[in-house]
Enzyme design. Structure first.
Site, PDB file in Angstrom:
ATOM      1  N   TYR A  70       0.831  -1.213   0.000  1.00  0.00           N
ATOM      2  CA  TYR A  70       0.000   0.000   0.000  1.00  0.00           C
ATOM      3  C   TYR A  70       0.874   1.275   0.000  1.00  0.00           C
ATOM      4  CZ  TYR A  70      -4.432  -2.348  -0.098  1.00  0.00           C
ATOM      5  OH  TYR A  70      -5.505  -3.096  -0.529  1.00  0.00           O
ATOM      6  N   ASP A 107      -8.120   6.414  -4.656  1.00  0.00           N
ATOM      7  CA  ASP A 107      -7.008   7.343  -4.911  1.00  0.00           C
ATOM      8  C   ASP A 107      -7.336   8.805  -4.624  1.00  0.00           C
ATOM      9  OD1 ASP A 107      -8.552   8.098  -7.230  1.00  0.00           O
ATOM     10  OD2 ASP A 107      -7.599   6.494  -8.382  1.00  0.00           O
ATOM     11  N   HIS A 122     -15.108   2.183  -1.514  1.00  0.00           N
ATOM     12  CA  HIS A 122     -14.048   1.239  -1.121  1.00  0.00           C
ATOM     13  C   HIS A 122     -12.968   1.911  -0.266  1.00  0.00           C
ATOM     14  CE1 HIS A 122     -15.084  -1.851  -4.532  1.00  0.00           C
ATOM     15  NE2 HIS A 122     -15.957  -1.855  -3.537  1.00  0.00           N
ATOM     16  N   GLY A 200     -15.473   3.058 -16.653  1.00  0.00           N
ATOM     17  CA  GLY A 200     -14.220   2.362 -16.349  1.00  0.00           C
ATOM     18  C   GLY A 200     -14.283   1.360 -15.219  1.00  0.00           C
TER      19      GLY A 200
HETATM   20  C1  BJW Z   1     -11.035   1.994 -19.033  1.00  0.00           C
HETATM   21  C2  BJW Z   1      -9.821   2.609 -19.214  1.00  0.00           C
HETATM   22  C3  BJW Z   1      -9.877   3.940 -19.565  1.00  0.00           C
HETATM   23  C4  BJW Z   1      -9.364   0.640 -18.674  1.00  0.00           C
HETATM   24  N1  BJW Z   1     -11.053   4.542 -19.702  1.00  0.00           N
HETATM   25  N2  BJW Z   1     -12.219   2.492 -19.144  1.00  0.00           N
HETATM   26  C5  BJW Z   1     -22.074 -11.272  -5.004  1.00  0.00           C
HETATM   27  C6  BJW Z   1     -21.723 -12.113  -6.050  1.00  0.00           C
HETATM   28  C7  BJW Z   1     -20.415 -12.584  -6.156  1.00  0.00           C
HETATM   29  C8  BJW Z   1     -19.441 -12.240  -5.228  1.00  0.00           C
HETATM   30  C9  BJW Z   1     -19.785 -11.413  -4.200  1.00  0.00           C
HETATM   31  C10 BJW Z   1     -21.077 -10.940  -4.100  1.00  0.00           C
HETATM   32  N3  BJW Z   1     -21.133 -10.130  -2.990  1.00  0.00           N
HETATM   33  C11 BJW Z   1     -19.920 -10.078  -2.420  1.00  0.00           C
HETATM   34  C12 BJW Z   1     -19.074 -10.854  -3.125  1.00  0.00           C
HETATM   35  C13 BJW Z   1     -17.619 -11.053  -2.791  1.00  0.00           C
HETATM   36  C14 BJW Z   1     -16.715  -9.950  -3.262  1.00  0.00           C
HETATM   37  C15 BJW Z   1     -16.821  -9.905  -4.793  1.00  0.00           C
HETATM   38  O1  BJW Z   1     -17.526  -9.110  -5.374  1.00  0.00           O
HETATM   39  N4  BJW Z   1     -16.049 -10.758  -5.439  1.00  0.00           N
HETATM   40  C16 BJW Z   1     -16.064 -10.817  -6.915  1.00  0.00           C
HETATM   41  C17 BJW Z   1     -14.633 -10.549  -7.411  1.00  0.00           C
HETATM   42  C18 BJW Z   1     -16.583 -12.155  -7.322  1.00  0.00           C
HETATM   43  N5  BJW Z   1     -17.058  -8.675  -2.674  1.00  0.00           N
HETATM   44  C19 BJW Z   1     -16.601  -8.315  -1.490  1.00  0.00           C
HETATM   45  O2  BJW Z   1     -15.889  -9.063  -0.829  1.00  0.00           O
HETATM   46  C20 BJW Z   1     -17.014  -6.969  -0.951  1.00  0.00           C
HETATM   47  N6  BJW Z   1     -17.499  -7.113   0.375  1.00  0.00           N
HETATM   48  C21 BJW Z   1     -18.701  -7.633   0.630  1.00  0.00           C
HETATM   49  O3  BJW Z   1     -19.494  -7.905  -0.232  1.00  0.00           O
HETATM   50  O4  BJW Z   1     -18.936  -7.820   1.963  1.00  0.00           O
HETATM   51  C22 BJW Z   1     -20.121  -8.487   2.362  1.00  0.00           C
HETATM   52  C23 BJW Z   1     -20.069  -8.598   3.880  1.00  0.00           C
HETATM   53  C24 BJW Z   1     -21.178  -8.210   4.614  1.00  0.00           C
HETATM   54  C25 BJW Z   1     -21.142  -8.318   6.004  1.00  0.00           C
HETATM   55  C26 BJW Z   1     -20.000  -8.799   6.647  1.00  0.00           C
HETATM   56  C27 BJW Z   1     -18.901  -9.184   5.921  1.00  0.00           C
HETATM   57  C28 BJW Z   1     -18.937  -9.079   4.513  1.00  0.00           C
HETATM   58  C29 BJW Z   1     -15.800  -6.052  -0.822  1.00  0.00           C
HETATM   59  C30 BJW Z   1     -15.166  -5.777  -2.144  1.00  0.00           C
HETATM   60  C31 BJW Z   1     -13.908  -4.934  -1.929  1.00  0.00           C
HETATM   61  C32 BJW Z   1     -13.128  -4.777  -3.223  1.00  0.00           C
HETATM   62  N7  BJW Z   1     -11.838  -4.299  -2.915  1.00  0.00           N
HETATM   63  C33 BJW Z   1     -10.952  -3.918  -4.008  1.00  0.00           C
HETATM   64  C34 BJW Z   1      -9.635  -3.482  -3.363  1.00  0.00           C
HETATM   65  C35 BJW Z   1      -9.823  -2.137  -2.665  1.00  0.00           C
HETATM   66  C36 BJW Z   1      -8.586  -1.662  -2.034  1.00  0.00           C
HETATM   67  C37 BJW Z   1      -7.449  -1.524  -3.015  1.00  0.00           C
HETATM   68  O5  BJW Z   1      -7.554  -0.819  -4.037  1.00  0.00           O
HETATM   69  O6  BJW Z   1      -6.420  -2.116  -2.754  1.00  0.00           O
HETATM   70  O7  BJW Z   1     -11.549  -2.867  -4.773  1.00  0.00           O
HETATM   71  S1  BJW Z   1     -10.733  -5.212  -5.229  1.00  0.00           S
HETATM   72  C38 BJW Z   1     -10.680  -4.128  -6.611  1.00  0.00           C
HETATM   73  O8  BJW Z   1     -11.805  -4.368  -7.488  1.00  0.00           O
HETATM   74  C39 BJW Z   1     -10.875  -2.719  -6.040  1.00  0.00           C
HETATM   75  C40 BJW Z   1     -11.786  -2.108  -7.060  1.00  0.00           C
HETATM   76  O9  BJW Z   1     -12.444  -0.994  -6.495  1.00  0.00           O
HETATM   77  C41 BJW Z   1     -12.690  -3.240  -7.440  1.00  0.00           C
HETATM   78  C42 BJW Z   1     -13.392  -3.057  -8.749  1.00  0.00           C
HETATM   79  O10 BJW Z   1     -12.508  -3.037  -9.807  1.00  0.00           O
HETATM   80  P1  BJW Z   1     -12.758  -2.054 -11.051  1.00  0.00           P
HETATM   81  O11 BJW Z   1     -12.699  -0.668 -10.579  1.00  0.00           O
HETATM   82  O12 BJW Z   1     -13.956  -2.464 -11.791  1.00  0.00           O
HETATM   83  O13 BJW Z   1     -11.416  -2.297 -11.918  1.00  0.00           O
HETATM   84  P2  BJW Z   1     -11.115  -3.436 -13.028  1.00  0.00           P
HETATM   85  O14 BJW Z   1      -9.659  -3.476 -13.190  1.00  0.00           O
HETATM   86  O15 BJW Z   1     -11.804  -4.681 -12.702  1.00  0.00           O
HETATM   87  O16 BJW Z   1     -11.805  -2.848 -14.346  1.00  0.00           O
HETATM   88  C43 BJW Z   1     -11.303  -1.697 -14.997  1.00  0.00           C
HETATM   89  C44 BJW Z   1     -12.244  -1.394 -16.174  1.00  0.00           C
HETATM   90  O17 BJW Z   1     -11.834  -0.173 -16.762  1.00  0.00           O
HETATM   91  C45 BJW Z   1     -12.206  -2.447 -17.284  1.00  0.00           C
HETATM   92  O18 BJW Z   1     -13.541  -2.743 -17.686  1.00  0.00           O
HETATM   93  C46 BJW Z   1     -11.435  -1.774 -18.424  1.00  0.00           C
HETATM   94  O19 BJW Z   1     -11.884  -2.195 -19.722  1.00  0.00           O
HETATM   95  C47 BJW Z   1     -11.759  -0.325 -18.187  1.00  0.00           C
HETATM   96  N8  BJW Z   1     -10.732   0.620 -18.595  1.00  0.00           N
HETATM   97  N9  BJW Z   1      -8.811   1.636 -18.951  1.00  0.00           N
HETATM   98  C48 BJW Z   1     -12.198   3.788 -19.491  1.00  0.00           C
HETATM   99  N10 BJW Z   1      -8.719   4.622 -19.762  1.00  0.00           N
END
Ligand code: BJW
Length: 263
Positions: A70, A107, A122, A200
């Site tokens: 981090y 960020d 997040h 994005g």
């Molecule tokens: C462009 C571009 C340009 C490129 N212009 N576009 C239901 C179903 C299935 C699973 C679950 C569910 N509910 C919960 C879950 C589990 C889990 C989950 O979702 N897992 C899936 C992966 C399957 N979720 C969780 O665990 C969440 N918590 C939760 O649900 O708790 C329930 C609970 C209740 C009570 C008690 C206990 C628990 C928490 C999720 C936390 C996610 N954390 C992260 C890390 C954050 C810290 C860090 O940054 O280090 O968050 S993971 C990471 O993914 C980060 C992001 O915010 C998140 C989303 O990613 P994002 O932003 O979509 O990025 P990418 O890379 O995936 O996509 C980029 C996109 O941009 C692409 O489409 C490109 O094409 C595009 N792009 N350049 C425009 N220039």
């Protein structure tokens, strides 16, 4: 429909919107030099294992490894600047009565660009709390940004001055709940907005990925901007292919030309 027509249609929707929600993901920050998570070559999860870096278990087992990673992320963000896409979203506030950004990004770039209403669902890289008791912790610049080392080289995680447990970034790791009040606010806004702009995000991480569905079911127009189709594209009324830094300023120019709110 060609790209110019889609831009014009999106601009018309934005001009008539009373309440707009913008959902952003890592693609929003990509042109500021911050890598996304799931890009097959450059993405953070292509280079680092989320299980070892973004879970409570990972921190409990090796806090220094997680803290070091981090610190590396914070250095990347410190060098980054908001790009024209971030600034275009700020300009949108003069064109639509109420604009709220719901960002998954940690960020702080929307705030640095000047967006007024931002829900960071997040968390934020520059806020800290302790691991055991969630005490908020203030850190000095040297503690938050120690000298540059390798991203995988551990750095000793500071201790909470109140309870002595390790300090962690105030971000949401996998398996952790999002802030309940903030998530409720985001869901409520998704259910009441008339337009949702999704920029994005791959739409794979829940619960944030469910917000477009909430908005769509309530009758909002969904506009997606992404460099490629995502999990959310099938729900979108309009998909605009391109980068946030190019598409959003072009879209804003059309909204301004078309008059916009009070224009
Ligand atoms: C462009 C571009 C340009 C490129 N212009 N576009 C239901 C179903 C299935 C699973 C679950 C569910 N509910 C919960 C879950 C589990 C889990 C989950 O979702 N897992 C899936 C992966 C399957 N979720 C969780 O665990 C969440 N918590 C939760 O649900 O708790 C329930 C609970 C209740 C009570 C008690 C206990 C628990 C928490 C999720 C936390 C996610 N954390 C992260 C890390 C954050 C810290 C860090 O940054 O280090 O968050 S993971 C990471 O993914 C980060 C992001 O915010 C998140 C989303 O990613 P994002 O932003 O979509 O990025 P990418 O890379 O995936 O996509 C980029 C996109 O941009 C692409 O489409 C490109 O094409 C595009 N792009 N350049 C425009 N220039």
């Amino acid at each position: 429909m060609g790209p110019p027509d889609r831009l014009s249609r999106a601009a018309r929707s934005l001009e008539s919107a009373r309440e707009l929600v913008v959902v952003t993901g890592a693609g929003m920050s990509q042109e500021s030099g911050i890598p996304t998570f799931r890009d097959a070559r450059e993405g953070l999860w292509a280079r680092f294992d989320p299980e070892e870096l973004a879970t409570r278990r990972a921190f409990r087992e090796d806090p220094d490894r997680v803290w070091g990673w981090y610190c590396y992320r914070r250095r990347l963000v410190e060098k980054a600047r908001p790009h024209p896409g971030h600034h275009a979203l700020v300009r949108l506030e003069g064109a639509v009565p109420r604009v709220t950004i719901v960002t998954q990004n940690i960020d702080g770039l929307h705030g640095r660009a000047g967006s007024a209403r931002v829900l960071e669902v997040h968390g934020n890289l520059w806020r800290f709390r302790c691991f055991e008791r969630d005490h908020p912790v203030e850190l000095s610049e040297e503690e938050a940004l120690p000298p540059e080392t390798e991203p995988t080289r551990g750095i000793a995680a500071p201790r909470c001055p109140r309870c002595g447990s390790r300090v962690r970034p105030d971000v949401v790791w996998f398996g952790e709940p999002l802030d309940e009040a903030m998530l409720a606010r985001a869901r409520s806004l998704a259910g009441s907005c008339d337009v949702m702009l999704v920029v994005g995000t791959s739409g794979v991480v829940y619960p944030a990925a469910a917000l477009p569905g909430v908005a769509g079911s309530a009758g909002a127009t969904l506009i997606e901007v992404n460099t490629e189709p995502s999990r959310l594209t099938s729900q979108a009324d309009l998909f605009i292919e391109g980068t946030a830094g190019r598409v959003l300023p072009g879209l804003m120019d059309r909204v301004i030309e078309g008059g916009g709110f009070g224009g």
